[in-house]
Design an enzyme around this catalytic site. Structure first.
Site, PDB file in Angstrom:
ATOM      1  N   CYS A 281      15.959   7.084 -22.694  1.00 35.44           N
ATOM      2  CA  CYS A 281      15.973   6.856 -21.244  1.00 35.44           C
ATOM      3  C   CYS A 281      14.666   6.271 -20.709  1.00 35.44           C
ATOM      4  O   CYS A 281      14.646   5.720 -19.611  1.00 35.44           O
ATOM      5  CB  CYS A 281      16.287   8.162 -20.520  1.00 35.44           C
ATOM      6  SG  CYS A 281      17.787   8.971 -21.112  1.00 35.44           S
TER       7      CYS A 281
ATOM      8  N   HIS B  93      14.244   7.108 -13.641  1.00 33.29           N
ATOM      9  CA  HIS B  93      15.411   7.102 -14.526  1.00 33.29           C
ATOM     10  C   HIS B  93      16.562   7.793 -13.804  1.00 33.29           C
ATOM     11  O   HIS B  93      16.418   8.886 -13.263  1.00 33.29           O
ATOM     12  CB  HIS B  93      15.101   7.820 -15.836  1.00 33.29           C
ATOM     13  CG  HIS B  93      16.326   8.158 -16.617  1.00 33.29           C
ATOM     14  ND1 HIS B  93      17.303   7.227 -16.892  1.00 33.29           N
ATOM     15  CD2 HIS B  93      16.757   9.332 -17.149  1.00 33.29           C
ATOM     16  CE1 HIS B  93      18.278   7.818 -17.572  1.00 33.29           C
ATOM     17  NE2 HIS B  93      17.981   9.084 -17.736  1.00 33.29           N
TER      18      HIS B  93
ATOM     19  N   ASN C  40      24.544   7.965 -15.690  1.00 33.51           N
ATOM     20  CA  ASN C  40      23.337   7.858 -16.500  1.00 33.51           C
ATOM     21  C   ASN C  40      23.560   6.771 -17.545  1.00 33.51           C
ATOM     22  O   ASN C  40      24.314   6.954 -18.494  1.00 33.51           O
ATOM     23  CB  ASN C  40      23.048   9.209 -17.166  1.00 33.51           C
ATOM     24  CG  ASN C  40      21.787   9.193 -18.006  1.00 33.51           C
ATOM     25  OD1 ASN C  40      21.270   8.144 -18.369  1.00 33.51           O
ATOM     26  ND2 ASN C  40      21.284  10.371 -18.326  1.00 33.51           N
TER      27      ASN C  40
END
EC number: 2.3.1.180
Length: 312
Positions: A113, A238, A268
């Protein structure tokens, strides 16, 4: 040239949208359960005929077009991804081949990430050192390939997509110094492992780490750029979970900044999440050319990397 800058950005998401209601028909969950815990309403899911390099190439082509450049103008391709199926050729080489970029240095960056902000820093260093003239930096992940769709704790989180940035030399630094690091002994908290590879995480551990340890680190990234958090016009963290993004942004102290909340519609998307969200803010006119924006990636390996950039 003593610095580098982001000349343009672009993003791409697959056409298929998976809603919370769709997921409720697949696992024991509901729209209320998902939105109250992670703030996600929809996510885009790539089909079996849409590999990661295709997502990445679409985003990169948009960034090149926005910069007014041709593929031959690029001599470094960096792709941040953790969902490549094959080891070789790497994702960067596949993207270069799709776009027709002749003889670039081509490297993948796997920091999950936090991959895009690591790759952006690497491009900044290469350009400022004279090792590259123009770099294409891409974050792309197909999380649906590594998801257990019977596990309601993880399948509600993920989405697929890509975002890209063109980095080139500039007379002054418009990509600030990176602040990066990791907590290797806690690497087990976020995992993509096994055969077949599957995404898993220790959600509470990640939440506590992100909301208690990362605000001070993000503020230090601002200090390295010579700015106070209140000077920021934008914050792109993020896009993991609204329950992480909102308290983290608050604790950073960026009281005047637009905070990206693309996770609500994209889920995500791992390494894609920051360039995807940044590109959307630019496209929507919510941040303007020259605005200082904090980019801050965190997650897999309990790694982090952040820098303040000037909006293209």
């Amino acid at each position: 040239m003593n610095g580098s800058r982001i000349a343009a950005v672009g993003h791409y998401q697959p056409a298929k949208v998976l809603t919370n209601e769709d997921l409720a028909g697949m696992v024991d969950t509901s729209d209320e359960w998902i939105t109250s815990r992670v703030g996600i309403r929809t996510r885009h899911i790539a089909g079996p005929d849409e590999p990661v390099d295709e997502l990445a190439a679409h985003a990169a082509a948009k960034a090149l077009a926005a910069a007014g450049l041709a593929p031959g103008d690029i001599d470094l391709v960096l792709v941040a991804t953790s969902t490549a199926i094959d080891r070789s050729p790497n994702m960067a080489a596949r993207v270069a081949a799709r776009l027709g970029i002749p003889s670039p240095a081509a490297m993948d960056v796997n920091v999950v990430c936090a991959g895009f902000t690591h790759a952006l820093a690497t491009a900044d260093h290469a350009v400022r050192a004279g090792a590259a003239a123009r770099a294409l930096v891409i974050g792309a992940d197909k999380m649906s390939d590594v998801t257990d769709w019977s596990d309601r704790t993880t399948c509600v989180l993920v989405g697929d997509g890509a975002g890209a940035a063109v980095v080139e030399a500039a007379e002054e630094a418009r990509i600030g110094p990176v602040l990066w690091g990791s907590v290797p002994e806690m690497g087990h908290a976020v995992r993509i492992e096994g055969q077949p590879a599957r995404f898993a995480q220790e959600g509470q551990s990640v939440y506590r780490w992100a909301t208690t340890q990362l605000p001070a680190i993000a503020r230090r990234a601002c200090e390295r750029a010579g700015l106070a958090p209140e000077d920021l016009a934008g914050v792109v963290l993020h896009q993991a979970n609204l329950r992480i993004i909102e308290p983290l942004a608050l604790k950073i102290g960026a009281v005047n900044a637009v905070v990206a909340r693309d996770v609500a519609e994209s889920g995500n998307t791992s390494a894609a999440s920051i360039p995807l969200a940044l590109s959307k803010l630019v496209e929507q006119g919510r941040i303007s050319t020259g605005d200082p924006v904090l980019l801050f990636g965190f997650g897999g390996n309990l790694s982090y990397a952040g820098q303040v950039v000037r909006c293209p």
